[in-house]
Design a protein around this motif. Structure first.
Motif: not given
Length: 517
Positions: A387, A390-391
């Motif tokens: 994550k 992805q951020e």
């Protein structure tokens, strides 16, 4: 005991190799990380090691710098996290205490007794030898110590150490989010401010157009259709202002809450500077692997895995007998003057053990539970890394593409302004009707609003990049140097990972709201 050791999957050799502790020695789980960013070939994306403990300074806005500092000092959510760090520190001290004698007590008593003549009628007092009235003084202490043969207490200290580290990382993660939210709220406020300025300026322009069309219609030079078109544009632009004012006030209120104060009008503070902060065209992002070293939430997730690994060893230790050394020493006397005489001393010492042999599988199932919990946290750590990657990618593509959007919108606004100026000239000279002016004025108002919103999005996208990269928590370390993060050895055991200095009680002042000047 041999059968017990073998049943837990731990040999005596492994027990000795583990430092005379049962259970697994922790190793950091492997996490999937991309080799490069998707936009790494873009010249605006720099892969050199990032050095921005105070990344918001790139906007060169003194008002913003003061707001961030005030939020760091006053935000209540951050202070809550600080108290959790202090709780974890105290819990670690409690765990360390388990290495020392687990039970110790000092006892003392005094009793004044008299023997009943009814119950003992044949006992006659003998002067100097026996009396029906006597005193009883006693003083002593007992101690019980369970040596940490199986590593139960040392594993508890390991878990407490990791939990303390995790609490510090969670504090830093909240600090990262806090700084990003403060800067974002400030940029949102400035963006609404700019959008309101465009809208009010367009209202003034359209009011002039409405007066012009009314005058020309009254003179019979044009029809009243142009008057209605001008009024339509004017009312539509006016209708957008209340919505923008709502957004401005809500951004103001959000900023106040982040500063740890009741909502108040910050207009006086904000008048020191104006306009949407300028964002640099380039951003230093390093490489994806840096996220493992820099992002506090990733580090916190890893420390939670380490703490749970120690919990497995604590659960396995329940399979083995608890061996304790018990001691007691006391002194007893009838007269207080003899209480400390060597003849009044007494005591005992000796070993004891207890072994949960009929546990009906509860210990084994607790080991299975702790191991499953470990696997869960390991997967959560890996997912946190994904994550995080992805951020950064989401924020990075938004930052790069909104820059292109701003460039196109700025050109479009400029062209629309030129067209509107020419159209107004033609209308005043009677060479065209008001329809062209009507379309261009409405179009200009919308495009200017979109331009201001896009300019704000460039800055908020850059904020998201810095937040996703885990920048900002370093401000709590006065002597922070960027290389201290990039040189961590995350292939070694977690116990060897160096961590920043932990907050102390002085880090978190009394919860007294301070209003910024």
């Amino acid at each position: 005991m041999v059968a017990c050791v073998l049943s837990t999957g731990c040999s005596f050799r492994q027990w000795a190799r583990n430092g005379y502790k049962v259970g697994p020695n922790y190793r950091k789980p492997i996490a999937p990380v991309a080799e490069n960013w998707i936009d790494s070939d873009d010249p605006r994306v720099l892969s050199e090691p990032p050095k921005y403990p105070d990344w918001w300074s790139v906007f060169q806005d003194p008002v913003l710098d003061g707001l961030v500092e005030s939020a760091y000092q006053q935000n209540l959510s951050l202070r809550e996290a600080g108290q959790r760090v202090l709780q974890a520190r105290a819990q670690r001290a409690i765990a360390v205490g388990g290495l020392f004698p687990q039970s110790q007590a000092l006892e003392g008593s005094y009793t004044r007794a008299q023997i009943s003549e009814v119950k003992q009628p044949f006992l006659e007092p003998v002067p100097g030898l026996f009396s029906r009235n006597f005193d009883a003084w006693s003083l002593g202490g007992n101690l019980s110590w369970e040596p940490d043969i199986w590593g139960r207490f040392r594993r508890a200290v390991e878990a407490a150490d990791a939990n303390l580290d995790a609490s510090v990382e969670e504090y830093d993660a909240i600090l990262v989010c806090l700084i990003a939210e403060v800067v974002t709220a400030y940029v949102d406020l400035r963006t609404f401010e700019q959008r309101l300025a465009y809208a009010r300026r367009n209202v003034q322009i359209q009011e002039q157009s409405q007066e012009l069309t009314t005058t020309r219609a009254d003179e019979g030079k044009t029809g009243f259709i142009s008057v209605h078109l001008a009024e339509s544009n004017l009312d539509a632009t006016r209708a957008a202002i209340p919505e923008l004012e709502i957004g401005f006030r809500q951004a103001n209120n959000r900023l106040c809450t982040l500063l740890g104060m009741p909502p108040m009008d910050l207009q006086i503070t904000l008048e020191a500077a104006g306009g949407i902060p300028d964002a640099p065209a380039e951003v230093v992002v390093g490489i994806p692997a840096d996220l493992l070293r820099r992002r506090p939430d990733v580090r916190a997730a890893e420390r939670q895995v380490a703490a749970q690994s120690a919990e497995i060893g604590i659960a396995i230790a329940d399979f083995y007998p608890s061996i304790a050394i018990n001691g007691k020493i006391s002194t007893q006397a009838e007269d207080f003057s003899n209480l400390f005489s060597s003849l009044s001393n007494g005591g005992s010492i000796g070993p004891s053990f207890s072994w949960n042999v009929l546990n009906y599988g509860r210990i084994a199932n607790n080991v299975r539970f702790q191991n499953a919990r470990f696997q869960e946290l390991a997967v959560n750590y890996q997912n946190t890394v994904l994550k995080a990657n992805q951020e950064v990618e989401d924020a990075l593509v938004s930052f790069l593409r909104t820059q292109e959007q701003v460039t196109s919108l700025a050109s479009s606004v400029e062209a629309t302004q030129r067209a509107l100026e020419l159209s107004l000239v033609n209308f005043k000279e009677g060479e065209s009707d008001f329809a062209g002016v009507f379309v261009l004025q409405g179009d200009l108002a919308q495009k200017q609003d979109r331009l201001a919103a896009a300019q704000g999005n460039v800055v908020t996208s850059l904020i998201s990049v810095y937040k996703a990269l885990g920048g900002g928590w370093q401000i709590r370390c006065p002597n922070f140097q960027p290389h201290e993060i990039t040189e961590f050895d995350f292939d070694s055991q977690a116990e060897e990972i160096p961590l920043p200095d932990l907050p102390t009680e002085e880090t978190f002042p009394e919860l007294i709201p301070v209003i910024i000047n």
